[in-house]
Design a protein around this motif. Structure first.
Motif, PDB file in Angstrom:
ATOM      1  N   ILE A  72       7.269   8.735   2.506  1.00  0.00           N
ATOM      2  CA  ILE A  72       7.809   7.860   1.464  1.00  0.00           C
ATOM      3  C   ILE A  72       7.249   6.442   1.564  1.00  0.00           C
ATOM      4  CG2 ILE A  72       9.912   9.211   1.256  1.00  0.00           C
ATOM      5  CD1 ILE A  72      11.403   7.110   2.852  1.00  0.00           C
ATOM      6  N   ASN A  73       6.800   6.065   2.752  1.00  0.00           N
ATOM      7  CA  ASN A  73       6.254   4.718   2.982  1.00  0.00           C
ATOM      8  C   ASN A  73       4.866   4.811   3.612  1.00  0.00           C
ATOM      9  OD1 ASN A  73       9.380   3.177   4.195  1.00  0.00           O
ATOM     10  ND2 ASN A  73       8.741   3.769   2.153  1.00  0.00           N
ATOM     11  N   ALA A  74       4.027   3.832   3.291  1.00  0.00           N
ATOM     12  CA  ALA A  74       2.725   3.705   3.942  1.00  0.00           C
ATOM     13  C   ALA A  74       2.595   2.265   4.426  1.00  0.00           C
ATOM     14  CB  ALA A  74       1.608   4.026   2.961  1.00  0.00           C
ATOM     15  N   ARG A  75       2.265   2.106   5.695  1.00  0.00           N
ATOM     16  CA  ARG A  75       2.093   0.747   6.236  1.00  0.00           C
ATOM     17  C   ARG A  75       0.863   0.096   5.607  1.00  0.00           C
ATOM     18  NH1 ARG A  75       4.749  -0.686  10.989  1.00  0.00           N
ATOM     19  NH2 ARG A  75       3.118  -2.208  11.369  1.00  0.00           N
ATOM     20  N   SER A  76       1.035  -1.088   5.037  1.00  0.00           N
ATOM     21  CA  SER A  76      -0.097  -1.739   4.382  1.00  0.00           C
ATOM     22  C   SER A  76      -1.174  -2.153   5.385  1.00  0.00           C
ATOM     23  CB  SER A  76       0.380  -2.961   3.595  1.00  0.00           C
ATOM     24  OG  SER A  76       1.030  -3.872   4.445  1.00  0.00           O
ATOM     25  N   GLU A  77      -0.783  -2.354   6.632  1.00  0.00           N
ATOM     26  CA  GLU A  77      -1.745  -2.773   7.659  1.00  0.00           C
ATOM     27  C   GLU A  77      -2.760  -1.680   7.975  1.00  0.00           C
ATOM     28  OE1 GLU A  77       1.545  -2.930   7.814  1.00  0.00           O
ATOM     29  OE2 GLU A  77       2.265  -4.804   8.715  1.00  0.00           O
ATOM     30  N   THR A  78      -2.388  -0.405   7.750  1.00  0.00           N
ATOM     31  CA  THR A  78      -3.257   0.707   8.154  1.00  0.00           C
ATOM     32  C   THR A  78      -3.529   1.715   7.030  1.00  0.00           C
ATOM     33  OG1 THR A  78      -1.275   1.854   8.973  1.00  0.00           O
ATOM     34  CG2 THR A  78      -2.557   0.622  10.585  1.00  0.00           C
ATOM     35  N   VAL A  79      -3.003   1.451   5.847  1.00  0.00           N
ATOM     36  CA  VAL A  79      -3.080   2.437   4.761  1.00  0.00           C
ATOM     37  C   VAL A  79      -4.511   2.828   4.418  1.00  0.00           C
ATOM     38  CG1 VAL A  79      -3.023   0.644   2.962  1.00  0.00           C
ATOM     39  CG2 VAL A  79      -2.208   2.948   2.434  1.00  0.00           C
ATOM     40  N   PHE A  80      -5.449   1.891   4.609  1.00  0.00           N
ATOM     41  CA  PHE A  80      -6.847   2.149   4.227  1.00  0.00           C
ATOM     42  C   PHE A  80      -7.560   3.096   5.181  1.00  0.00           C
ATOM     43  CE2 PHE A  80      -6.850  -1.228   7.280  1.00  0.00           C
ATOM     44  CZ  PHE A  80      -7.991  -1.004   8.038  1.00  0.00           C
ATOM     45  N   GLU A  81      -6.988   3.343   6.355  1.00  0.00           N
ATOM     46  CA  GLU A  81      -7.690   4.153   7.358  1.00  0.00           C
ATOM     47  C   GLU A  81      -6.992   5.454   7.720  1.00  0.00           C
ATOM     48  OE1 GLU A  81      -8.025   1.634  10.775  1.00  0.00           O
ATOM     49  OE2 GLU A  81      -5.869   1.690  11.220  1.00  0.00           O
ATOM     50  N   LYS A  82      -5.780   5.673   7.215  1.00  0.00           N
ATOM     51  CA  LYS A  82      -5.052   6.891   7.569  1.00  0.00           C
ATOM     52  C   LYS A  82      -5.460   8.061   6.677  1.00  0.00           C
ATOM     53  CE  LYS A  82      -2.319   5.042  10.698  1.00  0.00           C
ATOM     54  NZ  LYS A  82      -2.356   5.458  12.105  1.00  0.00           N
ATOM     55  N   SER A  83      -5.698   9.205   7.292  1.00  0.00           N
ATOM     56  CA  SER A  83      -6.187  10.342   6.492  1.00  0.00           C
ATOM     57  C   SER A  83      -5.239  10.724   5.363  1.00  0.00           C
ATOM     58  CB  SER A  83      -6.460  11.566   7.355  1.00  0.00           C
ATOM     59  OG  SER A  83      -6.014  11.426   8.639  1.00  0.00           O
ATOM     60  N   SER A  84      -3.956  10.554   5.572  1.00  0.00           N
ATOM     61  CA  SER A  84      -3.007  10.940   4.531  1.00  0.00           C
ATOM     62  C   SER A  84      -3.015  10.000   3.329  1.00  0.00           C
ATOM     63  CB  SER A  84      -1.590  10.977   5.103  1.00  0.00           C
ATOM     64  OG  SER A  84      -1.497  11.984   6.073  1.00  0.00           O
ATOM     65  N   PHE A  85      -3.508   8.770   3.563  1.00  0.00           N
ATOM     66  CA  PHE A  85      -3.383   7.756   2.517  1.00  0.00           C
ATOM     67  C   PHE A  85      -4.691   7.198   1.975  1.00  0.00           C
ATOM     68  CE2 PHE A  85       0.568   6.638   5.181  1.00  0.00           C
ATOM     69  CZ  PHE A  85       1.390   7.495   4.450  1.00  0.00           C
ATOM     70  N   LYS A  86      -5.775   7.249   2.769  1.00  0.00           N
ATOM     71  CA  LYS A  86      -6.963   6.462   2.441  1.00  0.00           C
ATOM     72  C   LYS A  86      -7.568   6.789   1.080  1.00  0.00           C
ATOM     73  CE  LYS A  86     -10.510   7.146   5.116  1.00  0.00           C
ATOM     74  NZ  LYS A  86     -11.300   7.308   6.360  1.00  0.00           N
ATOM     75  N   GLU A  87      -7.606   8.060   0.708  1.00  0.00           N
ATOM     76  CA  GLU A  87      -8.176   8.408  -0.593  1.00  0.00           C
ATOM     77  C   GLU A  87      -7.309   7.900  -1.741  1.00  0.00           C
ATOM     78  OE1 GLU A  87     -11.177   9.624  -1.595  1.00  0.00           O
ATOM     79  OE2 GLU A  87     -11.563   9.113   0.496  1.00  0.00           O
ATOM     80  N   ALA A  88      -6.010   8.055  -1.562  1.00  0.00           N
ATOM     81  CA  ALA A  88      -5.095   7.558  -2.589  1.00  0.00           C
ATOM     82  C   ALA A  88      -5.203   6.039  -2.680  1.00  0.00           C
ATOM     83  CB  ALA A  88      -3.663   7.979  -2.265  1.00  0.00           C
ATOM     84  N   TYR A  89      -5.324   5.393  -1.526  1.00  0.00           N
ATOM     85  CA  TYR A  89      -5.421   3.930  -1.538  1.00  0.00           C
ATOM     86  C   TYR A  89      -6.684   3.477  -2.262  1.00  0.00           C
ATOM     87  CZ  TYR A  89      -5.520  -0.874   0.131  1.00  0.00           C
ATOM     88  OH  TYR A  89      -5.561  -2.238   0.203  1.00  0.00           O
ATOM     89  N   LYS A  90      -7.759   4.222  -2.047  1.00  0.00           N
ATOM     90  CA  LYS A  90      -9.032   3.847  -2.654  1.00  0.00           C
ATOM     91  C   LYS A  90      -9.051   4.107  -4.162  1.00  0.00           C
ATOM     92  CE  LYS A  90     -12.594   5.190  -0.156  1.00  0.00           C
ATOM     93  NZ  LYS A  90     -13.625   6.145   0.302  1.00  0.00           N
ATOM     94  N   GLN A  91      -8.481   5.233  -4.562  1.00  0.00           N
ATOM     95  CA  GLN A  91      -8.666   5.670  -5.951  1.00  0.00           C
ATOM     96  C   GLN A  91      -7.412   5.766  -6.805  1.00  0.00           C
ATOM     97  OE1 GLN A  91     -11.125   9.212  -6.278  1.00  0.00           O
ATOM     98  NE2 GLN A  91     -11.644   9.041  -4.110  1.00  0.00           N
ATOM     99  N   ARG A  92      -6.259   5.842  -6.170  1.00  0.00           N
ATOM    100  CA  ARG A  92      -5.046   6.114  -6.953  1.00  0.00           C
ATOM    101  C   ARG A  92      -3.914   5.158  -6.582  1.00  0.00           C
ATOM    102  NH1 ARG A  92      -7.588  10.752  -5.862  1.00  0.00           N
ATOM    103  NH2 ARG A  92      -6.523  10.941  -3.866  1.00  0.00           N
ATOM    104  N   ARG A  93      -4.023   3.942  -7.099  1.00  0.00           N
ATOM    105  CA  ARG A  93      -2.966   2.952  -6.872  1.00  0.00           C
ATOM    106  C   ARG A  93      -2.091   2.865  -8.122  1.00  0.00           C
ATOM    107  NH1 ARG A  93      -7.680   0.647  -4.825  1.00  0.00           N
ATOM    108  NH2 ARG A  93      -7.932  -0.646  -6.672  1.00  0.00           N
ATOM    109  N   CYS A  94      -0.842   2.521  -7.903  1.00  0.00           N
ATOM    110  CA  CYS A  94       0.081   2.475  -9.042  1.00  0.00           C
ATOM    111  C   CYS A  94       1.117   1.368  -8.861  1.00  0.00           C
ATOM    112  CB  CYS A  94       0.784   3.832  -9.197  1.00  0.00           C
ATOM    113  SG  CYS A  94       1.828   4.316  -7.810  1.00  0.00           S
ATOM    114  N   LEU A  95       1.823   1.115  -9.937  1.00  0.00           N
ATOM    115  CA  LEU A  95       2.959   0.193  -9.913  1.00  0.00           C
ATOM    116  C   LEU A  95       4.227   1.026 -10.014  1.00  0.00           C
ATOM    117  CD1 LEU A  95       1.703  -2.424 -12.554  1.00  0.00           C
ATOM    118  CD2 LEU A  95       1.489  -2.550 -10.051  1.00  0.00           C
ATOM    119  N   ILE A  96       5.241   0.635  -9.255  1.00  0.00           N
ATOM    120  CA  ILE A  96       6.515   1.344  -9.294  1.00  0.00           C
ATOM    121  C   ILE A  96       7.596   0.356  -9.742  1.00  0.00           C
ATOM    122  CG2 ILE A  96       8.156   2.757  -8.011  1.00  0.00           C
ATOM    123  CD1 ILE A  96       5.951   3.215  -5.899  1.00  0.00           C
ATOM    124  N   PRO A  97       8.064   0.486 -10.991  1.00  0.00           N
ATOM    125  CA  PRO A  97       9.114  -0.431 -11.463  1.00  0.00           C
ATOM    126  C   PRO A  97      10.468   0.009 -10.921  1.00  0.00           C
ATOM    127  CG  PRO A  97       8.596   1.148 -13.183  1.00  0.00           C
ATOM    128  CD  PRO A  97       7.679   1.466 -12.017  1.00  0.00           C
TER     129      PRO A  97
END
Length: 233
Positions: A72-97
């Motif tokens: 449910i959470n991704a640490r912003s300090e490491t989100v760019f390097e974690k296998s679970s998050f890095k692709e989403a961080y690179k290509q699929r960012r969103c806004l959550i209202p």
DNA sequence: CCAGACGTTGTT
DNA sequence: GTCTGG
DNA sequence: CCAGACGTTGTT
DNA sequence: GTCTGG
């Protein structure tokens, strides 16, 4: 850990998005108001593909076979390097209202947790920075969107409640966050705490503890002071 | 090379 | 899918 | 995040 | 105590 959310009015957000980015595809329509949103439930997101849609709160990597591997959470300090998050961080960012979120503070004496609702000082909605993925749900026999929100070090005010807080963006930061051409250093500059004066919180009813409760009571300030035992007369 | 993990938070 | 550990 | 379950076998 | 489900 922002693990319980609330959204019951997205009209201003949709207007603001349209104003800033033009027309978008809206598969949410009339919002399903939810005062108490737990992980695995759907929340609306606005994606970098100009789509406003519901997504499963809890990001499930595309290669994961089980729903339970969600985060449910991704640490912003490491989100760019974690296998679970890095692709989403690179290509699929969103806004959550969101209209607000909850944190529980544990009382050292009673050892019970008290829920607090966190909102914008201005009375406006919040926009959390998120990442999303598409995941094939075998049960449903179709792909679903899943998402997670980014966390960061808290500001001074939130630090009294918790040692992490969600990354909350202001509308003048949306474009940079969603732009696929933004550099990591540009993105990184956004991943900081919203200033204390833009955020406030107050205690709420224990009703919110149970995911079964979804009434407006969940976000109403709870001023009740528990009477101490043995103080009646 | 293949196998196995891949995450966060809070609490201890 | 991609990285790490053995 | 909190609440609620936490198990097996055989039979329906 | 720890995991799963919502």
């Amino acid at each position: 850990m922002p693990g319980r959310l609330s959204i019951f009015d997205d009209l201003a957000f949709k207007q603001d998005i349209a104003k800033k980015f033009g027309p978008f595809r809206d598969t949410v329509g009339l919002l399903n108001k939810r005062y108490n949103i737990a992980p695995t439930l759907n929340i609306p997101i606005y994606t970098n593909a100009k789509v406003y849609a519901y997504a499963h709160f809890g990001l499930i990597p595309s290669w994961a076979s089980q729903r339970s591997s969600m985060q449910i959470n991704a640490r912003s300090e490491t989100v760019f390097e974690k296998s679970s998050f890095k692709e989403a961080y690179k290509q699929r960012r969103c806004l959550i209202p969101l209209n607000g979120y909850f944190e529980w503070k544990k009382d050292a004496v009673s050892k019970t947790s008290k829920a607090h609702f966190i909102v914008s000082t201005s009375g406006d909605y919040f926009t959390f920075a998120g990442i999303y993925e598409s995941w094939y749900d075998n049960a449903l026999q179709k792909s679903i969107l899943t998402c997670a929100l980014l966390t960061t070090e808290p500001n001074e005010k939130i630090a009294k409640l918790h040692d992490r807080m969600p990354v909350i963006l202001e509308s003048n930061q949306w474009e940079l966050w969603l732009n696929p051409r933004s550099s990591y250093s540009e993105l990184n500059s956004l991943l900081i705490a919203l200033p204390s004066d833009k955020i406030r919180y107050f205690p709420v009813s224990e009703l919110v503890n149970s995911v079964k409760n979804n009434s407006i009571e969940c976000i109403i300030e709870d001023l009740e002071v528990k009477p101490r035992q043995g103080t009646l007369f």
